[in-house]
Design an enzyme around this catalytic site. Structure first.
Site, PDB file in Angstrom:
ATOM      1  N   GLY A   1       9.176   4.182  -5.366  1.00 45.97           N
ATOM      2  CA  GLY A   1       8.647   5.496  -5.451  1.00 45.97           C
ATOM      3  C   GLY A   1       8.315   5.752  -4.130  1.00 45.97           C
ATOM      4  N   ASP A   2       7.850   4.862  -3.430  1.00 45.58           N
ATOM      5  CA  ASP A   2       7.572   5.199  -1.985  1.00 45.58           C
ATOM      6  C   ASP A   2       8.469   5.425  -0.972  1.00 45.58           C
ATOM      7  OD1 ASP A   2       4.592   4.483  -2.739  1.00 45.58           O
ATOM      8  OD2 ASP A   2       4.722   2.476  -2.388  1.00 45.58           O
TER       9      ASP A   2
ATOM     10  N   GLY B   1      13.189   6.775 -12.111  1.00 50.53           N
ATOM     11  CA  GLY B   1      13.896   5.619 -12.003  1.00 50.53           C
ATOM     12  C   GLY B   1      15.377   5.515 -12.111  1.00 50.53           C
TER      13      GLY B   1
ATOM     14  N   GLY C   1       0.851  -1.041   0.007  1.00 48.40           N
ATOM     15  CA  GLY C   1      -0.124  -0.006  -0.041  1.00 48.40           C
ATOM     16  C   GLY C   1       1.033   1.312   0.045  1.00 48.40           C
TER      17      GLY C   1
ATOM     18  N   ARG D   1      16.192  -4.877  -2.386  1.00 50.45           N
ATOM     19  CA  ARG D   1      15.453  -5.957  -1.767  1.00 50.45           C
ATOM     20  C   ARG D   1      14.028  -6.374  -1.880  1.00 50.45           C
ATOM     21  NH1 ARG D   1      15.877  -4.061   4.481  1.00 50.45           N
ATOM     22  NH2 ARG D   1      14.936  -5.940   4.804  1.00 50.45           N
TER      23      ARG D   1
HETATM   24  O1  RIB Z   1       4.178   1.743  -4.647  1.00 51.22           O
HETATM   25  C1  RIB Z   1       3.913   0.114  -4.542  1.00 51.22           C
HETATM   26  C2  RIB Z   1       2.481  -0.301  -3.768  1.00 51.22           C
HETATM   27  O2  RIB Z   1       1.737  -0.027  -4.914  1.00 51.22           O
HETATM   28  C3  RIB Z   1       2.618  -1.754  -3.517  1.00 51.22           C
HETATM   29  O3  RIB Z   1       2.918  -2.045  -2.321  1.00 51.22           O
HETATM   30  C4  RIB Z   1       1.163  -2.091  -3.728  1.00 51.22           C
HETATM   31  O4  RIB Z   1       0.234  -2.258  -2.663  1.00 51.22           O
HETATM   32  C5  RIB Z   1       0.639  -0.620  -4.455  1.00 51.22           C
HETATM   33  O5  RIB Z   1      -0.171  -0.214  -3.384  1.00 51.22           O
END
Ligand code: RIB
Length: 300
Positions: free
Chosen positions: A249-250, A222, A39, A283
């Site tokens: 990206g997160d 990227g 998420g 990872r």
């Molecule tokens: O950005 C990656 C995430 O997008 C994944 O973990 C997946 O759950 C989606 O929400």
């Protein structure tokens, strides 16, 4: 320690590694499977907390095993969760396809209870949002909730970051609520109509985002790095072989937000975001791949 408030979604990622995507109607043998936390909002909260920020996460969960997975994850990382448990919905899940040869991914996400977050819920959390140094959101929960939370943060002088993922058309005026937006190439094209492949394309698209009201656009590209408006390209930092790009990206957004919250310059915060993403792709998994600050610092 800066305080970062993140609005978003937790889902359980069901990850399948295979040599290619199946065609419609085809069954394909995969190479491996894993089930783990994901998420976008929750992943960003993980990266942010592991970067050392006081991290608060606003979301909704079901009343099921995936909700327990979420709470255990956040407890372990020191994230303060503001997560209503909904009896009439379920904790979301995502199908994650990872291409074995490159680590690239394709995703379907079903947010479940996260899809029931409302603008009124943001009014309930208004004091929390106003008390942050930095507020972050994405687009996996309803747009209305994101807009209301951005309004509350902006009015209170909190630095606002929108990671406009997954790609979507935004209502007029929403980008003007954002001090920073952090789209990737695809999301940038959805927002501006400009296809982004090169730094020159990114510069052109960033100008357009400024015209739409964004404070500082940062276009993530990227392995090329990130284009920072007013500076130019900030190169990606390679930390090892690419195993899985899910959550890169997160990682960028969480590391970037944590750095801003402790008053780093925007350029330094983008470099920190790039280093955090560079480590995360070495990872497997999404939340599990977020690096601790000592690793980021060493890489930088
Ligand atoms: O950005 C990656 C995430 O997008 C994944 O973990 C997946 O759950 C989606 O929400």
């Amino acid at each position: 320690m800066g305080k970062v408030v993140i609005l978003g979604v937790f889902v359980a990622d069901a990850g399948f590694r295979a040599d290619r995507m199946p065609r419609m109607g085809e069954t394909l043998l995969g190479n491996s499977f894993s089930l783990g936390p994901g998420g976008k909002g929750s992943n960003q909260a993980m990266a942010c907390a592991r970067s050392g920020a006081d991290t608060h996460f606003i979301t909704k969960l079901g009343q099921d095993d995936f909700a327990e997975m979420a709470q255990a994850l956040w407890d372990n990382a020191g994230i303060t969760a503001h997560a209503e448990r909904c009896a009439d919905s379920y904790t979301g899940a995502a199908f994650i396809f990872v291409l074995e040869s490159s680590g690239d991914n394709a995703i379907i996400v079903s947010p479940g209870a996260g899809a029931t977050i409302t603008a009124a819920d943001m009014d309930t959390q208004a004091d929390l949002i106003r008390g942050a140094s930095v507020f972050v959101t994405q687009l996996e929960q309803p747009m209305d909730a994101a807009i209301r939370a951005l309004h509350i943060a902006k009015e209170a002088g909190v630095a606002t970051i929108l990671n406009p993922a997954p790609a979507a058309a935004l209502p007029d005026g929403m980008l003007a609520l954002c001090d920073y937006v952090t789209p990737n190439e695809t999301e940038t094209e959805a927002l501006t109509g400009i296809a982004v492949a090169t730094p020159e394309d990114a510069a052109h698209a960033a100008e357009r985002l400024c015209e739409l009201g964004v404070g500082t656009p940062i276009i993530t590209m990227g392995e090329q790095g990130a284009y920072l408006q007013g500076h130019g390209m900030v190169p990606a930092i390679r930390a090892g072989n690419v195993v899985d790009t899910t959550g890169a990206g997160d990682a960028f957004n969480g590391g970037f937000a944590a750095a801003l919250s402790r008053c780093e310059t925007t350029l330094r915060a983008v470099q920190i975001g790039c280093a955090t993403a560079g480590l995360s792709v070495t990872r497997a998994g999404a939340a599990a791949s977020m690096p601790n600050w000592d690793k980021v610092e060493r890489l930088l």
